[in-house]
Structure formats: C-alpha cells, structure tokens
Design a protein around this motif. Structure first.
Motif, PDB file in Angstrom:
ATOM      1  N   ALA A   1      -3.668  -4.756  -4.261  1.00  0.00           N
ATOM      2  CA  ALA A   1      -2.353  -4.817  -4.145  1.00  0.00           C
ATOM      3  C   ALA A   1      -1.563  -3.528  -4.611  1.00  0.00           C
ATOM      4  N   LEU A   2      -2.295  -2.910  -5.698  1.00  0.00           N
ATOM      5  CA  LEU A   2      -1.736  -1.509  -6.446  1.00  0.00           C
ATOM      6  C   LEU A   2      -1.862  -0.418  -5.326  1.00  0.00           C
ATOM      7  N   VAL A   3      -3.286  -0.541  -4.814  1.00  0.00           N
ATOM      8  CA  VAL A   3      -3.295   0.558  -3.756  1.00  0.00           C
ATOM      9  C   VAL A   3      -2.468   0.684  -2.671  1.00  0.00           C
ATOM     10  N   ALA A   4      -2.350  -0.533  -2.248  1.00  0.00           N
ATOM     11  CA  ALA A   4      -1.226  -0.741  -0.967  1.00  0.00           C
ATOM     12  C   ALA A   4      -0.112  -0.321  -1.498  1.00  0.00           C
ATOM     13  N   GLY A   5       0.683  -0.527  -2.892  1.00  0.00           N
ATOM     14  CA  GLY A   5       1.701  -0.125  -3.219  1.00  0.00           C
ATOM     15  C   GLY A   5       1.964   1.420  -3.211  1.00  0.00           C
ATOM     16  N   VAL A   6       0.678   1.980  -3.588  1.00  0.00           N
ATOM     17  CA  VAL A   6       0.660   3.507  -3.757  1.00  0.00           C
ATOM     18  C   VAL A   6       0.744   4.068  -2.297  1.00  0.00           C
ATOM     19  N   LEU A   7       0.059   3.491  -1.263  1.00  0.00           N
ATOM     20  CA  LEU A   7      -0.033   4.092  -0.078  1.00  0.00           C
ATOM     21  C   LEU A   7       1.402   3.994   0.579  1.00  0.00           C
TER      22      LEU A   7
ATOM     23  N   GLY B   1       9.307  -1.592  -0.665  1.00  0.00           N
ATOM     24  CA  GLY B   1       8.088  -2.250  -0.555  1.00  0.00           C
ATOM     25  C   GLY B   1       6.888  -1.773  -1.321  1.00  0.00           C
ATOM     26  N   GLY B   2       6.708  -0.599  -1.279  1.00  0.00           N
ATOM     27  CA  GLY B   2       5.437  -0.214  -2.189  1.00  0.00           C
ATOM     28  C   GLY B   2       5.809  -0.526  -3.722  1.00  0.00           C
ATOM     29  N   GLY B   3       7.007  -0.085  -4.221  1.00  0.00           N
ATOM     30  CA  GLY B   3       7.200  -0.353  -5.406  1.00  0.00           C
ATOM     31  C   GLY B   3       7.013  -2.021  -5.860  1.00  0.00           C
ATOM     32  N   THR B   4       7.539  -2.726  -4.814  1.00  0.00           N
ATOM     33  CA  THR B   4       7.357  -4.108  -5.123  1.00  0.00           C
ATOM     34  C   THR B   4       5.795  -4.632  -5.223  1.00  0.00           C
ATOM     35  N   LEU B   5       5.151  -3.865  -4.461  1.00  0.00           N
ATOM     36  CA  LEU B   5       3.491  -4.414  -4.392  1.00  0.00           C
ATOM     37  C   LEU B   5       3.021  -3.752  -5.608  1.00  0.00           C
TER      38      LEU B   5
END
Length: 238
Positions: free
Chosen positions: A133-139, A89-93
């Motif tokens: 959304a990038l920050v959410a993906g990294v988290l 899910g993070g990679g998709t974000l």
C-alpha cells in the motif's frame, strides 16, 4: 513517441498501477488476531484483511483507477484537478500503510463475536501488504504530481477526434458541391440543345426566325401587329 505523449503514458500507467496495487493489497490478510476469552469460551482466531484494518485503501485504489481514465478523457485545467485528487489518494494510501505497520490491531478491529469476553489479544502481522500500500501511495503521488505540473500541456485523444469530426462536414459539403456543379453544367447543355431544337440561338437567347428575344417577352405575332402596313403602287398605304 513525443515527450508529451511519453509523459501522458507514464502518468496513466502510474495511476493504473497504483490503483491495482491498492486494490490487491486491500483484499489480502494484513494481520491474524488470536483472542483469549473467559472460560468456558474457547480462544478465537480471526484474519484481518486490508479492508478491515485500512478501509480507505481499496477506496483509494478505485479513485486512482478512475483518475487514470480521467487523465485521458479531460484536458487543460481538468487534468490538474484529476492530478490533485490522485495526490490525495496516494497520500491516504501512505498514511494507511504506515499506520498499519506501526500500530497493532485492537479489539475494535475485531468482529463483535470475537471481541466478546476477550481477556487477551495476540496479533501476528504481515508487513508485506501494508508495504505494498505504501508503494501504491508513492506511485499515486508521483503520477498525480506529474499530471498537475505537466498535464495542461498534454494533447489528448479528444483533439484528434474533434479534428476528424470537423473535417467530415467539410468533406461532405465538398462532395455535395461537386455533383451540384456538374448537374448545373449538364442542365445548361440540355437547355442549349432544347433552344436549338426550337430554332433559337442559345448564345444570345434570341429567336433567329423573328429576331425577337424570348427573355424580353418579344412575340412574333405582336411584332406583326405593330409593324406598319405595306405601301401600294401609288404610294398610298394599303
């Protein structure tokens, strides 16, 4: 707080924060498209939110929120599976955010009414929400990787509840055994008093008046029937 508990708290907080940021970013306006159409049709301006330009962003936000709950609910290898899903899910974000930053929306992203008769398209983008959304993906990736690597060793709340449930029957059995033991002692005391009232010796179970043992089925009348008759003065038996 122990090290394992801190790691579990960090993973849950990271997944929950990533999911919340993704849902928040997905509901915001990422771009504004102005469509010039053939005369006599007037120009049309349409706001494009994250769910229109990157529909996977809100879906991944829900996935990460569910993962935050699942990490607490499961243990062992199950946590690794949850961590892998969180990494996906993070990679998709990350992919969705980068794609929205580098690529402009096209006519395919517009509604059918706005795209009909379009001759030109001008787009004004907002980079803040794709970046969120990038920050959410990294988290999400960081929390998921932490769960995969360290999750099997974390102790869950379920173990504490299982210990409490296992101790409850033992405590109930102990409480039930104590009154049972007390009742048996009381019964024995009452039996002793009843034996004394009947003229019996409670320590031997024998009748002190006849010497017969009630437990052995001895009977006073039977004892008299089987005893030899007394002898007379001349030595003969009566």
């Amino acid at each position: 707080m122990s090290g394992q508990r801190r790691e579990l708290t960090a993973a849950v907080a990271g997944l929950a924060m990533a999911g919340g940021l993704a849902l928040s970013a997905g509901g915001q306006t990422w771009a504004t498209a102005t469509v010039t159409r053939r005369a006599p049709l007037p120009p049309v301006t349409e706001a494009l939110d994250g769910s229109a330009l990157a529909p996977l962003v809100p879906a991944c936000g829900l996935l990460l929120l569910a993962a935050a709950v699942a990490v607490v609910a499961v243990r062992g290898r199950g946590r690794q599976v949850v961590g892998l899903l969180a990494c996906v899910g993070g990679g998709t974000l990350l992919w969705s955010g980068l794609r929205s930053l580098v690529a402009d929306p096209g006519l395919a992203d517009l509604s059918d009414g706005a795209a009909a008769g379009a001759t030109a398209l001008a787009v004004s983008r907002s980079a803040a929400w794709p970046a969120l959304a990038l920050v959410a993906g990294v988290l999400g990736i960081a929390a998921g990787a932490l769960t995969v690597l360290r999750g099997p060793g974390w102790s869950g709340m379920g173990r504490r509840y299982e210990r409490a449930e296992a101790a409850a029957p033992a405590a109930v059995a102990g409480r039930a055994a104590a009154p049972a033991a007390e009742r048996s002692r009381e019964d024995r005391a009452l039996d002793a008093w009843r034996a004394l009232d009947r003229g019996e010796d409670p320590t031997t179970g024998a009748d002190p008046g006849t010497g017969a043992d009630p437990a052995a089925g001895g009977d006073t009348a039977a004892g008299r029937d089987t005893a030899p008759p007394p002898a007379g003065d001349d030595g003969r038996r009566l």
